[in-house]
Design an enzyme around this catalytic site. Structure first.
Site, PDB file in Angstrom:
ATOM      1  N   LYS A  38     -29.413  44.769  48.491  1.00  0.00           N
ATOM      2  CA  LYS A  38     -28.541  44.236  49.553  1.00  0.00           C
ATOM      3  C   LYS A  38     -27.902  42.921  49.113  1.00  0.00           C
ATOM      4  O   LYS A  38     -26.746  42.624  49.448  1.00  0.00           O
ATOM      5  CB  LYS A  38     -29.352  44.027  50.828  1.00  0.00           C
ATOM      6  CG  LYS A  38     -28.592  43.389  51.997  1.00  0.00           C
ATOM      7  CD  LYS A  38     -27.355  44.179  52.393  1.00  0.00           C
ATOM      8  CE  LYS A  38     -26.834  43.798  53.770  1.00  0.00           C
ATOM      9  NZ  LYS A  38     -26.687  42.391  54.043  1.00  0.00           N
ATOM     10  N   GLU A  68     -19.327  42.075  48.123  1.00  0.00           N
ATOM     11  CA  GLU A  68     -18.565  41.837  49.350  1.00  0.00           C
ATOM     12  C   GLU A  68     -17.797  40.518  49.261  1.00  0.00           C
ATOM     13  O   GLU A  68     -16.624  40.436  49.649  1.00  0.00           O
ATOM     14  CB  GLU A  68     -19.534  41.842  50.529  1.00  0.00           C
ATOM     15  CG  GLU A  68     -18.976  41.468  51.876  1.00  0.00           C
ATOM     16  CD  GLU A  68     -20.111  41.298  52.866  1.00  0.00           C
ATOM     17  OE1 GLU A  68     -20.311  40.169  53.350  1.00  0.00           O
ATOM     18  OE2 GLU A  68     -20.828  42.289  53.128  1.00  0.00           O
TER      19      GLU A  68
END
Length: 293
Positions: A164, A171
């Site tokens: 993550k 991102e």
């Protein structure tokens, strides 16, 4: 399946609802009594049948450590704790060891989906022993998006949060690229419909993505982002990604540059950071700072 859920904020509250819609029994606890199902964490544990599973969705660091410590004293042998927050993977190793000393299992779950997860599902990156992960599979299946993708048992303890973390680093870079392109388009005299240029990219282009869709949403709300101040926080995960790259001698020039770009928002109003702030608000409900009148 029964599960306890600690932390009923923007994501935790929606996760409780999605699980209930899938037919699971969820006992939620939050320090805000208006949203909590029970008055105390001990009541949550008491209402679950053994072997229990408790999912923690609280801020990383001290708050997560405090909840893990409390659960260690409340849970029994063969119960499981899931940390679904944005903890550092090295904390997972510590928590797993502490809980294992009491016979309690531990699973770390990197969760992506933000405020849209209730409707579309949450991408799940999970770390931990196969025995514990498999026992929680009905919960993972209910939370993940429909279809074959959106869930992975990434590896041993810490692997879920490490995956993550890398996801969030990517991102950062993607948002920065959209922000830079948007600022350049806004700057030149020849382009007078920047919002529609962004919209035109949503179909048939190699840069189409959900983030692009969210950028268009933000521009529909405020065409030139004049209502926003160019300020965007950097989460711990962006920094941790760069630190992990240094530790492993892996070159991450794009992600590193996007992290440093966030620091421009600590200065005067940054046009690029307006777009980054707008995107973070769109996909995760993160707070934005508006300009003072």
């Amino acid at each position: 399946m029964q599960i306890g859920l600690v932390g009923l904020g923007k994501m935790g509250g929606n996760m409780r609802e999605r699980l209930r819609r899938a037919g699971h029994t969820v006992i939620g606890f939050d320090t805000n009594p208006a949203v909590s199902d029970v008055p105390h964490l001990s009541d949550l544990v008491d209402q679950l049948d053994g072997p229990r599973a408790v999912w923690v969705m609280v801020p990383a660091g001290g708050p997560t450590q405090q909840v893990v410590d409390q659960l260690a004293s409340l849970l029994k042998h063969d119960d499981i704790v899931v940390d679904g927050g944005n903890s550092r993977w090295t904390d997972d190793e510590k928590h797993a060891k502490e809980l294992a000393a009491r016979g309690i299992g531990f699973v770390d779950a990197g969760v992506s989906g933000g405020v849209w997860g209730l409707e579309h599902g949450y991408a799940l990156m999970v770390g931990g022993e196969t025995e514990y992960v498999e026992r929680l599979k009905p919960i993972f299946d209910a939370l993940k998006p429909d279809g074959p993708y959106g869930y992975v048992h990434a590896g041993k303890v810490g692997a879920g949060h490490f995956a993550k973390m890398v996801h969030n680093g990517i991102e950062y870079a993607m948002m920065q690229a959209y922000a830079e392109g948007w600022e350049l388009l806004e700057k030149v005299d020849s382009v007078d419909n920047v919002r529609e240029v962004f919209r035109s990219w949503q179909e048939g282009t190699v840069i189409r993505s959900w983030l692009l869709d969210l950028a268009v949403n933000a521009l529909d709300d405020d065409e030139h982002l004049r209502q926003l101040r160019g300020y965007a926080e950097d989460s711990g995960e962006g920094r941790w990604t760069v630190e992990a790259a240094i530790d492993n001698a892996v070159p991450l020039p794009t992600i590193t540059a996007s992290l440093f770009a966030r620091f421009t928002s600590r200065q005067e109003d940054s046009p690029q950071m307006k777009m980054v702030a707008a995107l973070r608000n769109q996909f995760g409900g993160h707070a934005v700072e508006t300009k003072k009148a």
